[in-house]
Design a protein around this motif. Structure first.
Motif, short mmCIF file in Angstrom:
data_model
loop_
_atom_site.label_atom_id
_atom_site.label_comp_id
_atom_site.label_asym_id
_atom_site.label_seq_id
_atom_site.Cartn_x
_atom_site.Cartn_y
_atom_site.Cartn_z
N MET A 1 0.82 -1.19 0.00
CA MET A 1 0.00 0.00 0.00
C MET A 1 0.87 1.26 0.00
O MET A 1 0.56 2.20 -0.70
N THR A 2 1.94 1.22 0.74
CA THR A 2 2.81 2.39 0.80
C THR A 2 3.40 2.70 -0.57
O THR A 2 3.47 3.86 -0.96
N THR A 3 3.79 1.65 -1.29
CA THR A 3 4.36 1.86 -2.63
C THR A 3 3.35 2.53 -3.55
O THR A 3 3.69 3.43 -4.30
N ALA A 4 2.10 2.10 -3.49
CA ALA A 4 1.05 2.69 -4.32
C ALA A 4 0.86 4.17 -3.97
O ALA A 4 0.70 5.01 -4.87
N LEU A 5 0.91 4.50 -2.70
CA LEU A 5 0.78 5.89 -2.29
C LEU A 5 1.99 6.71 -2.72
O LEU A 5 1.85 7.87 -3.12
N ASP A 6 3.17 6.11 -2.65
CA ASP A 6 4.38 6.80 -3.10
C ASP A 6 4.31 7.09 -4.60
O ASP A 6 4.67 8.18 -5.05
N ALA A 8 1.58 7.34 -6.44
CA ALA A 8 0.54 8.35 -6.66
C ALA A 8 1.06 9.75 -6.30
O ALA A 8 0.83 10.71 -7.04
N GLY A 9 1.77 9.85 -5.21
CA GLY A 9 2.34 11.14 -4.82
C GLY A 9 3.36 11.64 -5.82
O GLY A 9 3.38 12.83 -6.17
N LEU A 10 4.23 10.76 -6.30
CA LEU A 10 5.23 11.14 -7.29
C LEU A 10 4.57 11.60 -8.58
O LEU A 10 4.98 12.60 -9.18
N LEU A 11 3.52 10.92 -9.01
CA LEU A 11 2.81 11.32 -10.22
C LEU A 11 2.12 12.67 -10.04
O LEU A 11 2.08 13.48 -10.98
N LEU A 12 1.59 12.93 -8.86
CA LEU A 12 0.98 14.23 -8.61
C LEU A 12 2.01 15.35 -8.62
O LEU A 12 1.75 16.45 -9.14
N VAL A 13 3.18 15.10 -8.05
CA VAL A 13 4.24 16.09 -8.08
C VAL A 13 4.69 16.34 -9.52
O VAL A 13 4.89 17.48 -9.94
N ALA A 14 4.82 15.26 -10.29
CA ALA A 14 5.21 15.40 -11.69
C ALA A 14 4.17 16.18 -12.48
O ALA A 14 4.51 17.04 -13.30
N ALA A 15 2.89 15.90 -12.23
CA ALA A 15 1.82 16.63 -12.92
C ALA A 15 1.84 18.11 -12.54
O ALA A 15 1.66 18.98 -13.40
N ALA A 31 8.48 17.05 -20.65
CA ALA A 31 9.83 16.63 -20.28
C ALA A 31 10.10 16.91 -18.81
O ALA A 31 10.81 16.15 -18.15
N VAL A 32 9.54 17.99 -18.29
CA VAL A 32 9.69 18.31 -16.87
C VAL A 32 9.04 17.21 -16.03
O VAL A 32 9.63 16.72 -15.06
N SER A 33 7.84 16.80 -16.43
CA SER A 33 7.15 15.73 -15.70
C SER A 33 7.95 14.43 -15.77
O SER A 33 8.08 13.72 -14.77
N GLY A 34 8.48 14.13 -16.93
CA GLY A 34 9.29 12.92 -17.08
C GLY A 34 10.54 12.96 -16.23
O GLY A 34 10.93 11.96 -15.63
N GLY A 40 12.59 10.67 -9.19
CA GLY A 40 11.96 9.94 -8.08
C GLY A 40 12.28 8.46 -8.11
O GLY A 40 12.56 7.84 -7.08
N SER A 41 12.25 7.87 -9.29
CA SER A 41 12.59 6.46 -9.43
C SER A 41 14.04 6.20 -9.07
O SER A 41 14.36 5.21 -8.41
N TRP A 42 14.91 7.10 -9.51
CA TRP A 42 16.32 6.94 -9.21
C TRP A 42 16.58 7.03 -7.71
O TRP A 42 17.32 6.22 -7.14
#
Length: 55
Positions: A1-6, A8-15, A31-34, A40-42
């Motif tokens: 569950m924590t991974t899914a929230l992480d 989702a949070g990373l995608l919201l920050v990217a958006a 490109a900024v979102s990418g 975040g993945s790194w």
């Protein structure tokens, strides 16, 4: 569950970063979102110690 929230949070920050850059860069703001997602993945892979492991 924590991974899914992480994720989702990373995608919201990217958006948000992409939306903030859109008025200046238009569609190149994707490109900024990418870059936010890649950074975040790194960081996540460095914290878990998965250096160089394949699929």
């Amino acid at each position: 569950m924590t991974t899914a929230l992480d994720v989702a949070g990373l995608l919201l920050v990217a958006a948000g970063a992409g939306a903030a850059a859109f008025p200046v860069m238009e569609w190149a703001a994707l490109a900024v979102s990418g870059a936010v997602v890649l950074a975040g993945s790194w960081l996540a892979s460095r914290q878990t110690g998965r250096k160089g492991r394949g699929v």
